[in-house]
Structure formats: structure tokens, C-alpha cells
Design a protein around this motif. Structure first.
Motif, PDB file in Angstrom:
ATOM      1  N   SER A  49       0.851  -1.196   0.000  1.00  0.00           N
ATOM      2  CA  SER A  49       0.000   0.000   0.000  1.00  0.00           C
ATOM      3  C   SER A  49       0.884   1.241   0.000  1.00  0.00           C
ATOM      4  O   SER A  49       2.012   1.224   0.508  1.00  0.00           O
TER       5      SER A  49
ATOM      6  N   GLN B 123      -3.351   3.447   0.323  1.00  0.00           N
ATOM      7  CA  GLN B 123      -4.095   2.916  -0.817  1.00  0.00           C
ATOM      8  C   GLN B 123      -3.427   1.620  -1.268  1.00  0.00           C
ATOM      9  O   GLN B 123      -2.215   1.572  -1.444  1.00  0.00           O
TER      10      GLN B 123
ATOM     11  N   ALA C 294      -2.051   5.760  -7.994  1.00  0.00           N
ATOM     12  CA  ALA C 294      -2.515   6.126  -6.651  1.00  0.00           C
ATOM     13  C   ALA C 294      -1.979   7.484  -6.220  1.00  0.00           C
ATOM     14  O   ALA C 294      -2.587   8.172  -5.399  1.00  0.00           O
TER      15      ALA C 294
END
Length: 292
Positions: free
Chosen positions: A213, A217, A272
Motif C-alpha cells: 500500500s 491505498q 494512486a
């Protein structure tokens, strides 16, 4: 080459038979003649732990993992089936998308291995992957195909495949990849342990669950991509050359393929975070993780 193949078959046979002494002798022979013992031992250990005794939520009941192979070349499909069955997996073969779709409507497999071209459907495997991923986001999906263009690889991974392999991969490496995917599934069902998490600034890697992550995210990485990121982030600021990254991911790739993996990893992080720059290129040498 015949001696090498024979040695691998001997290793496989001794693993299947549970003869650890013979397994050690085969590993030693491969070391003396072909090198890279750690890779042989790692693959052997993984196959022994998760192949012959597949992961099972109910230890009191032996339920081997069910692997579906969707491959239109009968001989190739049978070869993979035999290799997987020798390691304790239950295997079903499907020669086209329609027969696989019909079977999966009744029950999904634990893992799907898919060829891209299926009979008259040039991209039937891509269509099947899309269908499976929409039905079951956590189902492990592996493309195993002769098509090795960068466009095909990117297409397969964007459709949600966990890995994209070409048919020149050895059976030992294929088995190791399958085992790694089952380990990920098992780990996702287990509670997180702090010692299995690596954090580098905005990056968090869970080694047991094999998840990544960035800024909280989730970054959807394949097994190969995960270990490349891990190799870079574990020693942030240190340059890793292409061979070191191949060793970390337990794959044999050419320099261009490593470069393609790095590009895809960057794109996934940039989706992201548009300002992502943590993976730096050390021109002529390799790559480094610049995040603290």
C-alpha cells in the motif's frame, strides 16, 4: 540438458516420495553442476510444504487445492496436469472458454491457469480472465502462454491476472509461483503480525499477505512485482542491479523484461499518487528506492 532435466525429475520424485535424504542428494548434484543452490532449495522447500500437502482451512480433512488449466493444446495441458497432480493438487482441464465458463458457473477453482489464445478465440483467455475477476476478485489467476509481447503482458496484468508467465518457464518455477499465490491467499486469511510488515515512508509491505500500500491505498502488485519492490525498499537508498532484482523475485528474465516490470510498478504507484518518484534509475547500474 538431458542430465539437468533428469536431475530435476529425480528431485521431484524424491519430494513426492517423502525421501528427504534423496532430496538432499539431488539438490547437492544440482549445486555442483548447475549452481544457484539457494534457488533449488527454496523451490524444493516450497513444493514440499505447500505442494505435497496443500493449504487447507480444515486440517482434519485433506482437501487438495483445485487448479483449473484452460489450454487448447492437449499435450501441453496434460503435461502441466501431471506435474501438478504429482504434487498433490487436484487438476481440471478445459480446452476452450465455453467449457471452462460452464464449469466455473457451478464451482470456481482455487486457482486458474489460462492460455491467451483458446482455439478460434485469439484473445479468449483475456475474456475469461475478465469474467473470472469480475466474479471473484481474490481468485488467483495466472496466464501461461507463448505470447510474450509487452502489449500482451500489460493487457493480462491490467485485466487482473496475478502473474503472466511464458511457456518456456520450468515446471519448478511454475510450481513455486503457484505456491506463492496460495501462500498469499492463506496469509490474507490470517491476522497481521507486526514483524511481517515493512514500512518505508508512505510505503507499507506485508510480507505474509504479500500486499503493498502507498499512502494507505492498496497497490495491486503481481508476485514478481511485489518481490522487486521488497528488494528495493528493504534497503532504501541502495542500488540494486537487474540480476539482484531477478534473484529477489526468483525469476530468470532479460534486462528488457526487468525494465518493463519497473515501468509497470511505477505506473501502478502513480495511479494512486501522480507525484510518485520513489523508484529511481541509477543509469547503467540498476534501481534504488529513494523513500525514507
Amino acid at each position: 540438458m538431458q542430465f539437468f532435466i533428469g536431475s530435476l525429475r529425480g528431485l521431484e520424485s524424491s519430494l513426492h516420495g517423502g525421501d528427504l535424504a534423496k532430496t538432499g542428494r539431488h539438490c547437492g548434484f544440482l549445486l555442483s553442476n548447475y549452481g544457484e543452490m539457494w534457488r533449488v532449495l527454496e523451490i524444493a522447500a516450497l513444493i514440499w510444504k505447500y505442494g505435497r500437502h496443500p493449504i487447507n482451512d480444515n486440517p482434519g480433512q485433506a482437501m487438495p487445492h483445485h487448479i483449473a488449466i484452460i489450454e487448447d493444446e492437449t499435450a501441453i495441458a496434460a503435461n502441466y496436469r501431471d506435474a501438478l497432480q504429482r504434487q498433490g493438487f487436484r487438476v481440471s482441464l478445459y480446452s476452450d472458454r465455453d467449457s471452462a465458463t460452464t464449469a466455473f458457473a457451478r464451482q470456481l477453482p482455487d486457482l486458474a491457469i489460462i492460455d491467451v489464445g483458446l482455439g478460434d478465440e485469439i484473445e479468449g483467455g483475456f475474456d475469461l480472465c475478465r469474467e473470472l475477476r469480475s466474479r471473484c476478485p481474490e481468485l488467483p489467476i495466472v496466464f501461461l502462454t507463448a505470447r510474450d509481447s509487452e502489449l500482451d503482458i500489460i493487457s493480462g496484468l491490467r485485466l487482473g491476472a496475478d502473474d503472466y508467465l511464458t511457456k518456456d518457464i520450468s515446471q519448478a518455477q511454475l510450481l513455486a509461483r503457484i505456491v506463492a499465490l496460495f501462500r498469499r491467499v492463506q496469509a490474507l486469511r490470517s491476522p497481521v503480525q507486526e514483524e511481517h510488515v515493512i514500512e518505508r515512508g508512505e510505503l507499507s509491505l506485508n510480507l505474509e499477505r504479500m500486499t503493498a500500500s502507498w499512502r494507505q491505498q492498496v497497490i495491486d502488485l503481481t508476485v514478481t512485482e511485489f518481490w522487486i519492490v521488497h528488494a528495493l525498499a528493504k534497503h532504501a537508498g541502495h542500488v540494486k542491479n537487474r540480476q539482484q532484482l531477478m534473484d529477489a523475485a526468483n525469476v530468470v528474465l532479460d534486462d528488457n523484461t526487468i525494465t518493463s516490470h519497473i515501468k509497470r510498478i511505477r505506473r501502478k504507484f502513480q495511479s494512486a499518487d501522480g507525484g510518485f518518484t520513489a523508484i529511481e534509475t541509477a543509469y547503467g547500474v540498476g534501481y534504488r528506492w529513494s523513500g525514507s
